[in-house]
Every structure is written in C-alpha cells, then in structure tokens.
Enzyme design. Structure first.
Site, mmCIF file in Angstrom:
data_model
loop_
_atom_site.group_PDB
_atom_site.id
_atom_site.type_symbol
_atom_site.label_atom_id
_atom_site.label_comp_id
_atom_site.label_asym_id
_atom_site.label_seq_id
_atom_site.Cartn_x
_atom_site.Cartn_y
_atom_site.Cartn_z
ATOM 1 N N LYS A 181 139.670 41.070 17.387
ATOM 2 C CA LYS A 181 139.992 42.371 17.980
ATOM 3 C C LYS A 181 139.357 42.370 19.357
ATOM 4 C CE LYS A 181 137.194 45.884 16.698
ATOM 5 N NZ LYS A 181 136.397 46.824 15.895
ATOM 6 N N CYS B 20 135.276 40.330 7.366
ATOM 7 C CA CYS B 20 135.004 41.142 6.179
ATOM 8 C C CYS B 20 136.200 41.660 5.388
ATOM 9 C CB CYS B 20 134.104 42.301 6.560
ATOM 10 S SG CYS B 20 132.461 41.720 6.995
ATOM 11 N N ARG C 35 136.036 35.089 13.775
ATOM 12 C CA ARG C 35 136.162 34.771 12.344
ATOM 13 C C ARG C 35 137.433 35.397 11.761
ATOM 14 N NH1 ARG C 35 130.179 36.316 10.264
ATOM 15 N NH2 ARG C 35 130.518 38.021 11.746
ATOM 16 N N GLY D 45 122.108 38.415 12.339
ATOM 17 C CA GLY D 45 123.522 38.244 12.679
ATOM 18 C C GLY D 45 124.150 39.493 13.263
ATOM 19 N N TYR D 46 125.465 39.615 13.080
ATOM 20 C CA TYR D 46 126.232 40.736 13.641
ATOM 21 C C TYR D 46 125.764 42.077 13.094
ATOM 22 C CZ TYR D 46 129.471 37.492 15.796
ATOM 23 O OH TYR D 46 130.014 36.518 16.589
ATOM 24 N N LEU E 136 129.366 49.737 10.351
ATOM 25 C CA LEU E 136 129.709 49.551 11.766
ATOM 26 C C LEU E 136 130.920 48.639 11.910
ATOM 27 C CD1 LEU E 136 128.918 46.479 12.910
ATOM 28 C CD2 LEU E 136 126.631 47.360 12.700
ATOM 29 N N LEU F 157 132.842 48.228 -0.692
ATOM 30 C CA LEU F 157 134.066 47.443 -0.921
ATOM 31 C C LEU F 157 135.284 48.355 -0.849
ATOM 32 C CD1 LEU F 157 133.086 45.067 -3.887
ATOM 33 C CD2 LEU F 157 132.996 44.615 -1.444
HETATM 34 N N1 NAI Z 1 130.084 41.601 10.752
HETATM 35 C C1 NAI Z 1 130.251 42.890 10.504
HETATM 36 O O1 NAI Z 1 130.788 43.621 11.317
HETATM 37 C C2 NAI Z 1 129.782 43.493 9.228
HETATM 38 C C3 NAI Z 1 129.238 42.718 8.210
HETATM 39 N N2 NAI Z 1 128.794 43.292 7.045
HETATM 40 C C4 NAI Z 1 128.154 42.490 6.006
HETATM 41 O O2 NAI Z 1 126.821 42.177 6.446
HETATM 42 C C5 NAI Z 1 126.433 40.882 5.986
HETATM 43 C C6 NAI Z 1 126.011 40.025 7.158
HETATM 44 O O3 NAI Z 1 127.134 39.835 7.994
HETATM 45 P P1 NAI Z 1 126.985 39.240 9.463
HETATM 46 O O4 NAI Z 1 125.808 39.856 10.129
HETATM 47 O O5 NAI Z 1 128.317 39.348 10.099
HETATM 48 O O6 NAI Z 1 126.656 37.706 9.119
HETATM 49 P P2 NAI Z 1 126.097 36.594 10.092
HETATM 50 O O7 NAI Z 1 126.547 35.298 9.541
HETATM 51 O O8 NAI Z 1 126.397 36.953 11.515
HETATM 52 O O9 NAI Z 1 124.501 36.713 9.933
HETATM 53 C C7 NAI Z 1 123.796 36.377 8.788
HETATM 54 C C8 NAI Z 1 122.508 35.660 9.209
HETATM 55 O O10 NAI Z 1 121.682 35.490 8.059
HETATM 56 C C9 NAI Z 1 120.947 34.288 8.219
HETATM 57 N N3 NAI Z 1 120.426 33.860 6.915
HETATM 58 C C10 NAI Z 1 121.127 33.476 5.813
HETATM 59 N N4 NAI Z 1 120.281 33.212 4.804
HETATM 60 C C11 NAI Z 1 119.016 33.453 5.257
HETATM 61 C C12 NAI Z 1 117.722 33.382 4.672
HETATM 62 N N5 NAI Z 1 117.554 33.043 3.387
HETATM 63 N N6 NAI Z 1 116.652 33.675 5.441
HETATM 64 C C13 NAI Z 1 116.807 34.037 6.748
HETATM 65 N N7 NAI Z 1 118.011 34.142 7.348
HETATM 66 C C14 NAI Z 1 119.100 33.845 6.608
HETATM 67 C C15 NAI Z 1 121.969 33.336 8.803
HETATM 68 O O11 NAI Z 1 121.341 32.244 9.455
HETATM 69 C C16 NAI Z 1 122.736 34.258 9.764
HETATM 70 O O12 NAI Z 1 122.233 34.187 11.096
HETATM 71 C C17 NAI Z 1 127.624 40.337 5.204
HETATM 72 O O13 NAI Z 1 127.435 40.619 3.845
HETATM 73 C C18 NAI Z 1 128.799 41.149 5.738
HETATM 74 O O14 NAI Z 1 129.816 41.293 4.785
HETATM 75 C C19 NAI Z 1 128.855 44.646 6.863
HETATM 76 C C20 NAI Z 1 129.360 45.473 7.837
HETATM 77 C C21 NAI Z 1 129.851 44.959 9.091
HETATM 78 O O1 UGA Z 2 132.414 45.493 6.723
HETATM 79 C C1 UGA Z 2 132.726 45.189 7.853
HETATM 80 O O2 UGA Z 2 132.602 44.058 8.337
HETATM 81 C C2 UGA Z 2 133.352 46.184 8.787
HETATM 82 O O3 UGA Z 2 134.784 45.905 8.745
HETATM 83 C C3 UGA Z 2 135.551 46.695 9.636
HETATM 84 O O4 UGA Z 2 135.117 46.509 10.976
HETATM 85 P P1 UGA Z 2 135.605 45.261 11.861
HETATM 86 O O5 UGA Z 2 136.203 44.220 10.975
HETATM 87 O O6 UGA Z 2 134.444 44.879 12.706
HETATM 88 O O7 UGA Z 2 136.713 45.857 12.851
HETATM 89 P P2 UGA Z 2 137.950 46.851 12.622
HETATM 90 O O8 UGA Z 2 138.035 47.745 13.790
HETATM 91 O O9 UGA Z 2 137.932 47.478 11.301
HETATM 92 O O10 UGA Z 2 139.203 45.858 12.715
HETATM 93 C C4 UGA Z 2 139.477 44.912 11.688
HETATM 94 C C5 UGA Z 2 140.818 44.269 11.960
HETATM 95 O O11 UGA Z 2 141.882 45.204 11.735
HETATM 96 C C6 UGA Z 2 142.727 45.255 12.866
HETATM 97 N N1 UGA Z 2 143.282 46.620 12.977
HETATM 98 C C7 UGA Z 2 142.470 47.701 12.995
HETATM 99 C C8 UGA Z 2 142.998 48.977 13.077
HETATM 100 C C9 UGA Z 2 144.374 49.151 13.129
HETATM 101 O O12 UGA Z 2 144.911 50.289 13.190
HETATM 102 N N2 UGA Z 2 145.172 48.052 13.116
HETATM 103 C C10 UGA Z 2 144.659 46.784 13.030
HETATM 104 O O13 UGA Z 2 145.430 45.812 12.992
HETATM 105 C C11 UGA Z 2 141.844 44.871 14.034
HETATM 106 O O14 UGA Z 2 142.589 44.408 15.123
HETATM 107 C C12 UGA Z 2 141.001 43.782 13.401
HETATM 108 O O15 UGA Z 2 141.671 42.548 13.399
HETATM 109 C C13 UGA Z 2 135.353 48.179 9.297
HETATM 110 O O16 UGA Z 2 136.065 48.975 10.238
HETATM 111 C C14 UGA Z 2 133.875 48.548 9.326
HETATM 112 O O17 UGA Z 2 133.704 49.898 8.901
HETATM 113 C C15 UGA Z 2 133.103 47.621 8.387
HETATM 114 O O18 UGA Z 2 131.719 47.890 8.444
#
Ligand code: NAI
Ligand code: UGA
Length: 439
Positions: A343, A280, A350, A15-16, A167, A225
């Site tokens: 953003k 998140c 999402r 994923g992401y 990230l 968190l």
């Molecule tokens: N999206 C973001 O910017 C950030 C997300 N996180 C955390 O990272 C984690 C993942 O987030 P995303 O990448 O955004 O989620 P996502 O939903 O984009 O990707 C997760 C992937 O895992 C796969 N999956 C689930 N169960 C599985 C299994 N048993 N075997 C194989 N594949 C499986 C799903 O099909 C999906 O493609 C979450 O806990 C999130 O909170 C942390 C930092 C940044």
């Molecule tokens: O755990 C996660 O998923 C990630 O969540 C955020 O990253 P993200 O949600 O991708 O993007 P941000 O740049 O943090 O923006 C989050 C939201 O806050 C808003 N935002 C951000 C900054 C600001 O000054 N004002 C504001 O309204 C953005 O527009 C957006 O809707 C954190 O910045 C990452 O460090 C973290 O890894």
C-alpha cells in the site's frame, strides 16, 4: 495486593509493531522507561543510528524517536537485562503462517512467541505483567501462562494480558496517537483485573477512558482476528463486485459510494484494488480458518477461506486482463509496474499484490526490471501497471511518458488512482479495475 504502577517497560520485538507502539508509549509517558529489544542486531543498530535511519518507513516515526531516544526510550540486543528490569513486558514478535508440519499454510507459527516467553521465564526474578501484543490464535495466552507458571520462582507471579494492536502501516503514528480503541483482555480474577488496570493506566496517559476496552482474554485474542477478517472481507466483497462492474459497464467507484453512503455500512475499506496485501490479512484469516477447522466447524472455515480465495482470484484476474488486452501475449514485452509496497506510505512489501502480478508476468516471459524512478520505469514500455497508490504517480508527466512508449500505449490502473479520461485524451489505452469501459 498493592496496585501495580508500571515504571519500566520492555518490548520484545523491534519490528513494525513493537518499534512504533513502544516509541509512542515512551513519548506519551515520560515517567516510564521503555526498552525495545530484538535479537536482530542490524535492526537494533538501525533504530540506534546517529542519523535516525530507523529500519521502518512510517510517516512521523522519526520525529517520535528523536524526541525520546536516550531519554526514556532505548533500543538494545540485551534481551535478558531488559526483561530483568521491567515490570511490564510486551511480546511483539512475528507470528508468520507455518510453512511445514501440522497446520502448514494455515496455522500461526508460534515458535517466536514461545521462545520469547521461555526467555522471560528463564530470566525473571520478580513478578511481571506479560502482554501478548503479537496477533495470535485464540487461547495462546493460556500456553504462555503454562510456560511461565511452570518456571516461576517462589514469590514471583506472572499475569498475562492480551493487548492486540490495530495500527495500520503508513498511518501507524496517527493511529497510535488517536486509536479508535485500545483493547485489553485479562483473566477475570482479582489479579488479572489488577494487571489490566495497570496497563490501562499506561494508555490513559493519552487515550480517553471510553476508548480503552477491557474484556476477557479469549475475547480479546479472537477480536483481533475478527477485526482483520472483517476488514479483509469488505475488500474481497468490493473486489468481487468490481468483476461484475467490468462485465456489465457499471463503475465500482459509484457502487462503493452508493453502498457506503448507508450509515450502517459506512464508506471505509470499500476501495476496489488489485487485491489486498500486507503481512497480516491473509495470515490472520488463514489462522481463523485453521482455528475453525480445529474446532470442527468446516462451514465456518470455508466461509472465511473464501475471503482469501477471492483475493487470489482478483490478483490473477488482473494479470489475465493485462495479457488479454495486450493481444493475448506478453512474451518478450516490456512492462512497467509502478509500486511494489503493499500500500502507499510504507516501505513494507510483504505479501504485496505487486509480487503476484510480477510473478505472473515473468511466467509469461515478459520483461520486468527494477529502476528507481517512475519516469525511467515507463520509458520504452508496452504497458504500465499501477500496483500501489503512491501519490507520486499522480505527478508523472504522462505526455512525456506517452511520447516514449511503444504504441498502442496501455495503462492498467489496479488502484483507481489516475484520471483515466485525461490519459485517454493524450492517446493512452486505459483499463481501470472495476470499470466496464472498453480500452
Ligand atoms: N505489521 C503490522 O502492521 C501489524 C502487525 N501485527 C502483529 O504484530 C506482530 C509483530 O509483527 P511485526 O512487527 O510486523 O513483525 P516484524 O517481523 O516486523 O518484527 C518482529 C521482530 O521480533 C523479533 N524477534 C522474534 N523473536 C524474538 C525473540 N525471541 N527475542 C527478541 N526478538 C525477537 C524479530 O527479530 C523481529 O525484528 C505479529 O504477530 C503481527 O501479526 C499487529 C498489528 C499490525
Ligand atoms: O494486523 C495488522 O497487521 C493490521 O492490518 C491492517 O493494516 P495494514 O495491513 O497495515 O494496512 P491496510 O490499510 O489495512 O491495508 C491492507 C491492504 O488492503 C488494501 N486495501 C485497503 C482498503 C481498501 O479499501 N482497499 C484495499 O484494497 C491495501 O491496499 C493493502 O494492500 C489493518 O487495517 C490494521 O487494523 C491491522 O492492525
């Protein structure tokens, strides 16, 4: 015990986070084979597509994938094979908020983490380092360890690490290339520290040693968190102040600038907006709220819950401003909402604030339709709402837009993006979040 040298990495979850993170590891560590697996075949196919139509829009990502795919980076649906071969496994699956059962609406749904862990336990025939990459509640690593140890074969061992990802979407590649810090949590045992060192060595291929922080497992889980909660808290704080600005004639940009100039506070994450979105922030704060409640700390839970409540208030306050300004009714009116992603520079929608706004407008029986160009969206509308700060909206030919709108022509800027004075000179009535000027 011989020091572990990581040669093969498996990442469960394409994923992401899993996709960009492990693609960058492959790029920076050509001596390590990285296989990213997922149960979602369509997603894996997209990662493997001949024209590099990867499933995630992220600046710089395609370039990274182009350099390593087929060399030491592979995408596959064969989860078991990748687990079998790897010496280090990232668990990077989704951890959404629970929709039903105990803790519904607050607690993290750990079903995907547990399934991935059980799969590792069922398949592994040699020792593995298992890395919790997903954002999880404090002490999840303990549950993973219990599952793995209960199923381990004689002579094999599992070491669990926490390595949360920081990230941000839209800047993922830049963040991964030059992270503020890499955080690794481990048990403070000899084996735990050894596993921690093996993962730290992977990052040390491009991250300076002083930015690789090693801590205890539970501190690492909680720090993730905490970081998200504190970032979101800053946005809710500035958004709360934006309401005061609108009521008093102060200007939130000036307030943010003045406050952020204090080196103890700093200028980042003080941009008022229509509300934070993304998969998140809300999820992780609710997770913290649930954790606090489970620990019988109701005051702590209420404190963090307020960050999310302020965000909900900001979104509904903005919708209400639109309705109030459009003479207290938008029924039957045509409204253009510019931007749907949570953003700029991401295709991710999402929990986007735009979704809440559109839901509010539709419940007032306004018309909102989906089109592909900003100019087309703005034609023949009564009001334009800027919901995402895409640069492209700065290049709109506002003169032409104005000529084609019903009058009075309103613009509501929920992102502090546009030059309001320039638009007013054209004839628009402009309302900007956090500014007290009358339209
Ligand atoms: N999206 C973001 O910017 C950030 C997300 N996180 C955390 O990272 C984690 C993942 O987030 P995303 O990448 O955004 O989620 P996502 O939903 O984009 O990707 C997760 C992937 O895992 C796969 N999956 C689930 N169960 C599985 C299994 N048993 N075997 C194989 N594949 C499986 C799903 O099909 C999906 O493609 C979450 O806990 C999130 O909170 C942390 C930092 C940044
Ligand atoms: O755990 C996660 O998923 C990630 O969540 C955020 O990253 P993200 O949600 O991708 O993007 P941000 O740049 O943090 O923006 C989050 C939201 O806050 C808003 N935002 C951000 C900054 C600001 O000054 N004002 C504001 O309204 C953005 O527009 C957006 O809707 C954190 O910045 C990452 O460090 C973290 O890894």
């Amino acid at each position: 015990m011989a020091p572990v040298q990581v040669k093969k990495i498996c990442c469960i979850g394409a994923g992401y986070v899993g996709g960009p993170t492990c693609a960058v590891i492959a790029l920076k560590c050509p001596h390590i084979q990285v296989t990213i697996v997922d149960l979602n075949k369509a997603r894996v196919d997209a990662w493997n597509s001949p024209d590099f139509a990867v499933p995630i829009y992220e600046p710089g990502l395609v370039d990274v994938v182009k350099q390593c795919r087929g060399r030491n980076l592979f995408f596959s649906t064969d989860v078991d094979k990748a687990i079998l071969e790897a010496d280090l496994i990232f668990v990077s699956v989704n951890t959404p908020t629970k929709k039903s059962g105990v803790g519904a609406g607050f607690a993290a749904d750990l079903n995907y983490v547990e399934s991935a862990t059980r799969r590792i336990a069922a398949v592994a025939t040699s020792s593995k380092i298992v890395v919790e990459k997903s954002t999880v509640p404090c002490r999840t690593a303990e549950s993973m360890r219990t599952i793995l140890e209960a199923n381990s074969r004689p002579g094999t061992r599992f070491d669990i690490l926490s390595n949360p990802e920081f990230l941000a979407e839209g800047t993922a590649i830049a963040d991964l290339f030059k992270p503020d810090r890499v955080l690794i949590g481990s048990l403070q045992t000899t084996e735990g520290k050894e596993a921690c060192r093996a993962l730290a060595d992977v990052y040390a291929n491009w991250v300076p040693q002083e930015r690789i922080l090693t801590v205890g497992l539970w501190s690492s889980e909680l720090s993730k968190l905490a970081a998200n909660a504190m970032l979101a808290q800053r946005i809710s704080s500035i958004n709360a102040l934006s309401a005061i600005c609108e009521a008093t004639g102060a200007n939130i940009d000036e307030v943010s600038h003045a406050v952020g100039f204090d080196s103890r506070i700093g200028p980042k994450f003080l941009r008022a907006s229509v509300g934070f979105g993304g998969s998140c922030f809300q999820k992780d704060i609710l997770n913290l709220v649930y954790l606090s409640e489970s620990l019988h700390l109701p005051q702590v839970a209420a404190y963090w819950r307020q960050v999310v409540e302020m965000n909900e208030y900001q979104k509904s306050r903005f919708s209400k401003t639109v309705v109030d300004t459009l003479f207290n009714t938008i029924t039957g009116k045509h409204i253009a909402v510019l931007g749907f992603a949570f953003k700029a520079d991401t295709g991710d929608t999402r929990e986007s604030a735009a979704i809440s706004l559109i839901r509010d407008f539709l419940s007032e029986r306004a018309f909102v339709t989906i089109v592909h160009s900003a100019l087309e969206a703005c034609t023949q509308k009564e009001a334009i709402i800027i919901a995402t700060e895409w640069k492209e909206f700065l290049e709109i030919d506002w003169q032409t837009v104005y000529a084609n709108m019903s009058k009075p022509a309103f613009v509501f800027d929920g992102r502090l993006l546009i030059d309001a004075d320039k638009l007013r000179k054209i004839g628009f009535k402009v309302k900007v979040i956090g500014r007290g000027e009358r339209v």
